[in-house]
Structure formats: C-alpha cells, structure tokens
Scaffold this motif. Structure first.
Motif, PDB file in Angstrom:
ATOM      1  N   VAL A   1     -28.083  -4.948  -9.875  1.00  0.00           N
ATOM      2  CA  VAL A   1     -27.335  -4.879 -11.134  1.00  0.00           C
ATOM      3  C   VAL A   1     -25.837  -4.813 -10.869  1.00  0.00           C
ATOM      4  O   VAL A   1     -25.040  -4.750 -11.797  1.00  0.00           O
ATOM      5  N   HIS A   2     -25.441  -4.831  -9.585  1.00  0.00           N
ATOM      6  CA  HIS A   2     -24.037  -4.737  -9.217  1.00  0.00           C
ATOM      7  C   HIS A   2     -23.441  -6.122  -9.002  1.00  0.00           C
ATOM      8  O   HIS A   2     -24.159  -7.113  -8.857  1.00  0.00           O
ATOM      9  N   ASN A   3     -22.114  -6.180  -8.983  1.00  0.00           N
ATOM     10  CA  ASN A   3     -21.436  -7.398  -8.563  1.00  0.00           C
ATOM     11  C   ASN A   3     -20.575  -7.078  -7.346  1.00  0.00           C
ATOM     12  O   ASN A   3     -20.462  -5.911  -6.935  1.00  0.00           O
ATOM     13  N   ALA A   4     -19.998  -8.112  -6.754  1.00  0.00           N
ATOM     14  CA  ALA A   4     -19.240  -7.924  -5.519  1.00  0.00           C
ATOM     15  C   ALA A   4     -18.103  -6.926  -5.698  1.00  0.00           C
ATOM     16  O   ALA A   4     -17.858  -6.079  -4.835  1.00  0.00           O
ATOM     17  N   HIS A   5     -17.400  -7.022  -6.815  1.00  0.00           N
ATOM     18  CA  HIS A   5     -16.262  -6.123  -7.045  1.00  0.00           C
ATOM     19  C   HIS A   5     -16.725  -4.674  -7.174  1.00  0.00           C
ATOM     20  O   HIS A   5     -16.053  -3.759  -6.669  1.00  0.00           O
ATOM     21  N   ASN A   6     -17.873  -4.438  -7.838  1.00  0.00           N
ATOM     22  CA  ASN A   6     -18.412  -3.076  -7.947  1.00  0.00           C
ATOM     23  C   ASN A   6     -18.663  -2.477  -6.567  1.00  0.00           C
ATOM     24  O   ASN A   6     -18.292  -1.328  -6.290  1.00  0.00           O
ATOM     25  N   LEU A   7     -19.299  -3.252  -5.694  1.00  0.00           N
ATOM     26  CA  LEU A   7     -19.640  -2.755  -4.364  1.00  0.00           C
ATOM     27  C   LEU A   7     -18.387  -2.489  -3.532  1.00  0.00           C
ATOM     28  O   LEU A   7     -18.302  -1.474  -2.832  1.00  0.00           O
ATOM     29  N   ALA A   8     -17.422  -3.392  -3.614  1.00  0.00           N
ATOM     30  CA  ALA A   8     -16.173  -3.203  -2.869  1.00  0.00           C
ATOM     31  C   ALA A   8     -15.413  -1.985  -3.384  1.00  0.00           C
ATOM     32  O   ALA A   8     -14.847  -1.213  -2.604  1.00  0.00           O
ATOM     33  N   THR A   9     -15.402  -1.815  -4.698  1.00  0.00           N
ATOM     34  CA  THR A   9     -14.719  -0.657  -5.288  1.00  0.00           C
ATOM     35  C   THR A   9     -15.358   0.637  -4.831  1.00  0.00           C
ATOM     36  O   THR A   9     -14.671   1.594  -4.451  1.00  0.00           O
ATOM     37  N   SER A  10     -16.688   0.679  -4.856  1.00  0.00           N
ATOM     38  CA  SER A  10     -17.405   1.886  -4.448  1.00  0.00           C
ATOM     39  C   SER A  10     -17.097   2.243  -3.001  1.00  0.00           C
ATOM     40  O   SER A  10     -16.818   3.407  -2.676  1.00  0.00           O
ATOM     41  N   TYR A  11     -17.139   1.248  -2.110  1.00  0.00           N
ATOM     42  CA  TYR A  11     -16.868   1.528  -0.700  1.00  0.00           C
ATOM     43  C   TYR A  11     -15.447   2.044  -0.491  1.00  0.00           C
ATOM     44  O   TYR A  11     -15.237   3.080   0.158  1.00  0.00           O
ATOM     45  N   HIS A  12     -14.465   1.323  -1.018  1.00  0.00           N
ATOM     46  CA  HIS A  12     -13.070   1.661  -0.733  1.00  0.00           C
ATOM     47  C   HIS A  12     -12.650   2.980  -1.388  1.00  0.00           C
ATOM     48  O   HIS A  12     -11.866   3.738  -0.804  1.00  0.00           O
ATOM     49  N   LYS A  13     -13.173   3.264  -2.547  1.00  0.00           N
ATOM     50  CA  LYS A  13     -12.831   4.526  -3.216  1.00  0.00           C
ATOM     51  C   LYS A  13     -13.360   5.719  -2.416  1.00  0.00           C
ATOM     52  O   LYS A  13     -12.724   6.782  -2.360  1.00  0.00           O
ATOM     53  N   LYS A  14     -14.510   5.530  -1.767  1.00  0.00           N
ATOM     54  CA  LYS A  14     -15.115   6.628  -1.005  1.00  0.00           C
ATOM     55  C   LYS A  14     -14.636   6.689   0.445  1.00  0.00           C
ATOM     56  O   LYS A  14     -14.530   7.772   1.020  1.00  0.00           O
ATOM     57  N   GLN A  15     -14.355   5.526   1.047  1.00  0.00           N
ATOM     58  CA  GLN A  15     -14.155   5.482   2.488  1.00  0.00           C
ATOM     59  C   GLN A  15     -12.747   5.094   2.961  1.00  0.00           C
ATOM     60  O   GLN A  15     -12.414   5.326   4.121  1.00  0.00           O
ATOM     61  N   ALA A  16     -11.961   4.461   2.110  1.00  0.00           N
ATOM     62  CA  ALA A  16     -10.707   3.863   2.605  1.00  0.00           C
ATOM     63  C   ALA A  16      -9.449   4.471   1.991  1.00  0.00           C
ATOM     64  O   ALA A  16      -8.391   3.832   2.002  1.00  0.00           O
ATOM     65  N   LEU A  17      -9.545   5.692   1.502  1.00  0.00           N
ATOM     66  CA  LEU A  17      -8.375   6.363   0.940  1.00  0.00           C
ATOM     67  C   LEU A  17      -7.982   7.551   1.806  1.00  0.00           C
ATOM     68  O   LEU A  17      -8.808   8.105   2.531  1.00  0.00           O
ATOM     69  N   LYS A  18      -6.735   7.946   1.714  1.00  0.00           N
ATOM     70  CA  LYS A  18      -6.254   9.118   2.448  1.00  0.00           C
ATOM     71  C   LYS A  18      -5.257   9.874   1.582  1.00  0.00           C
ATOM     72  O   LYS A  18      -4.682   9.337   0.637  1.00  0.00           O
ATOM     73  N   GLY A  19      -5.023  11.124   1.947  1.00  0.00           N
ATOM     74  CA  GLY A  19      -4.059  11.936   1.208  1.00  0.00           C
ATOM     75  C   GLY A  19      -4.697  12.682   0.048  1.00  0.00           C
ATOM     76  O   GLY A  19      -5.850  12.464  -0.303  1.00  0.00           O
ATOM     77  N   GLU A  20      -3.931  13.559  -0.521  1.00  0.00           N
ATOM     78  CA  GLU A  20      -4.362  14.364  -1.663  1.00  0.00           C
ATOM     79  C   GLU A  20      -3.547  13.982  -2.892  1.00  0.00           C
ATOM     80  O   GLU A  20      -2.404  13.533  -2.774  1.00  0.00           O
ATOM     81  N   TYR A  21      -4.145  14.168  -4.067  1.00  0.00           N
ATOM     82  CA  TYR A  21      -3.410  13.920  -5.309  1.00  0.00           C
ATOM     83  C   TYR A  21      -2.168  14.819  -5.343  1.00  0.00           C
ATOM     84  O   TYR A  21      -2.248  15.982  -4.990  1.00  0.00           O
TER      85      TYR A  21
END
Length: 277
Positions: free
Chosen positions: A76-96
């Motif tokens: 039920v996902h599309n490519a953008h959904n999967l990429a968003t999920s990965y990068h939001k969880k794995q490819a960010l750094k720093g604190e708000y």
C-alpha cells in the motif's frame, strides 16, 4: 456527511463528526480532524524532522522512484513513502530546533543487486570522475545502468543522473563549473539492471569540500555584512569631520549623534557573528 457506497457493511467515504473516511492505495483509511492545540516540543521536533526530510527528497524524485519503487510493488506504500520513512528515522542528526541531514546515512536506493568493487571519486578541473572495477569477480551484468546523485546542500541545485553509464565502462564523468565544484558536495551511486527489475543499495562516495554553511550561518553573514557596510559609511564621515577639525571633536549636535552611532556600530561588529574568515 459520509456515504457507504457498498452498503451498511462497506467502508464509509466522507466525514462523520471529526472523523474523515477515505481510500488510500486501495485501503480504507480513517483519520481524526479538529483544531490543534499548542504543539509540544516533541511535536515540534517531529514537524522539523518531516520538513527536513521532505526538503531533501523533493529534489531527487526521479532517483527515489527508481531506488525504492521495487520495494513498493504489491504494497500500500509508494516509493516516496518508503524513502521518507527511512530517512526520517535513520538519516537525521541533531536535536530540535537544529535537526539536519546526516549525509553519510542517506540511502537513495535499496535492493538486492550488488554494487561493485573499488568505487572512487576524484575532483578534476572541470568536474567529477567516478570510477569502479567493471570486472570485480562477482556475478554481475555488465549492461547494468549506473545512477549518480550529487547533492548540493548549499544551493539545493542537486544533479541527478539516472543512466549516466554502464557498469562495464568502469567510470563516468560529471561536468561542473568551478563555483559549484568548490561547494559542499555529497555524491551517491547506485546500479540498476537493464530491465529495471533489480537495484542496488546506494553507496555514499564521501563528502567533498567539507561542510558548507547552513541557513543560520548564511543569515549571520548577511547581518554582519549589512552592519559592516553601514559602519564603513559612518566611519568615513566620522574620520573626514575629525580631519577637517584638526583632530578635535566638533561640538555640534550632528557630530555627537554621528559619533554615538560610530561607537555603537564598532562595538556591535566586535561581537557580531558571521565575520568572514
């Protein structure tokens, strides 16, 4: 009002109270609507995480479509959904409120196709050259296509190449003008089969030219330059009047006002961030 188009046991379509029912990729979905209260710090952090992720992926839609499209098939996902999920969880750094991208963890494609050995990138006078071993001993297809993504964080003018070479060629060249070539560059490479049925994980080729300035630093530089421009104008006028008065401070009100601004700007520049160099 919601409508049960398939009878009383079917999925609703529309609004009931503060609930909205609809279909998404063939699946029934319901979500809550209503007036939001003041967001918590965790919510603000989540908003920023999503904003940073969306900004990154919005500039590389073609690459993401190929890089995650195979995973999305039959779901039920599309490519953008999967990429968003990965990068939001794995490819960010720093604190708000200072969340940013960790480019070493960015994955622009995920799949089962092997990459290749001896991947290297070199900065030349007129662009970038990427090389690899076209005969690395594994069971690879020489006609696999090579995809390259050059992220340019400072300008946002990323360069996306979805079929720049064949695996058998062992290298590709990306022309770049000098100004872009000397900015922060974050390069990635992937391989995709000629029939588009297999893709490799993307490989991060490493940062070039160091980390560029972020938006806050650029704003600080702009502020410093604005204050410095005004200081230069005031200093020139102040010096001319002192010279004209043989080094003695004029007693008039206009000069006192000028001197006050001169001293304030001078002090401000001593402590203002954003100074070049």
């Amino acid at each position: 009002m919601a409508i049960a188009s398939n009878g009383p046991q079917g999925h609703l379509n529309g609004k009931v109270g503060n609930l909205v029912f609809y279909m998404l990729n063939g699946q029934p979905v319901v979500r809550l609507i209503g007036r939001k209260g003041k967001p918590s710090r965790l919510q603000l952090a989540n908003y920023q995480e999503m904003a940073v992720t969306t900004k990154l992926l919005s500039r590389m839609a073609g690459f993401i479509k190929l890089g995650y499209g195979l995973q999305a098939r039959g779901t039920v996902h599309n490519a953008h959904n999967l990429a968003t999920s990965y990068h939001k969880k794995q490819a960010l750094k720093g604190e708000y409120p200072n969340i940013s991208i960790d480019y070493s963890k960015v994955k622009l494609s995920q799949g089962q196709l092997p990459e290749t050995a001896d991947l290297k990138i070199n900065k030349l006078a007129a662009g970038l050259e990427i090389t690899w071993d076209p005969k690395d001993g594994t069971d690879l297809k020489y006609n696999d296509s090579v995809m390259v993504m050059i992220c340019c964080p400072e300008t946002g003018k990323d360069q996306e190449y979805l079929n720049i070479a064949r695996r058998e060629e062992g290298k590709c060249f990306i022309p770049m003008h000098e100004q872009l070539l000397n900015q922060q560059l974050e390069p990635y490479i992937s391989f995709i089969s000629a029939d588009g049925e297999k893709v490799s994980d993307s490989v991060y080729l490493g940062n070039l030219n160091g980390a560029g300035k972020n938006a806050a630093e650029k704003q600080q530089e702009l502020k410093y330059q604005q204050v410095k421009t005004r200081f230069d104008q005031v200093e020139g006028s102040y010096s001319r009047q002192m010279i004209a008065n043989y080094g003695e401070r004029p007693k008039n009100k206009a000069f006192k006002s000028l001197e006050k601004e001169y001293q304030a700007l001078k002090k401000q520049l001593e402590h203002l961030p954003g100074k070049p160099g």
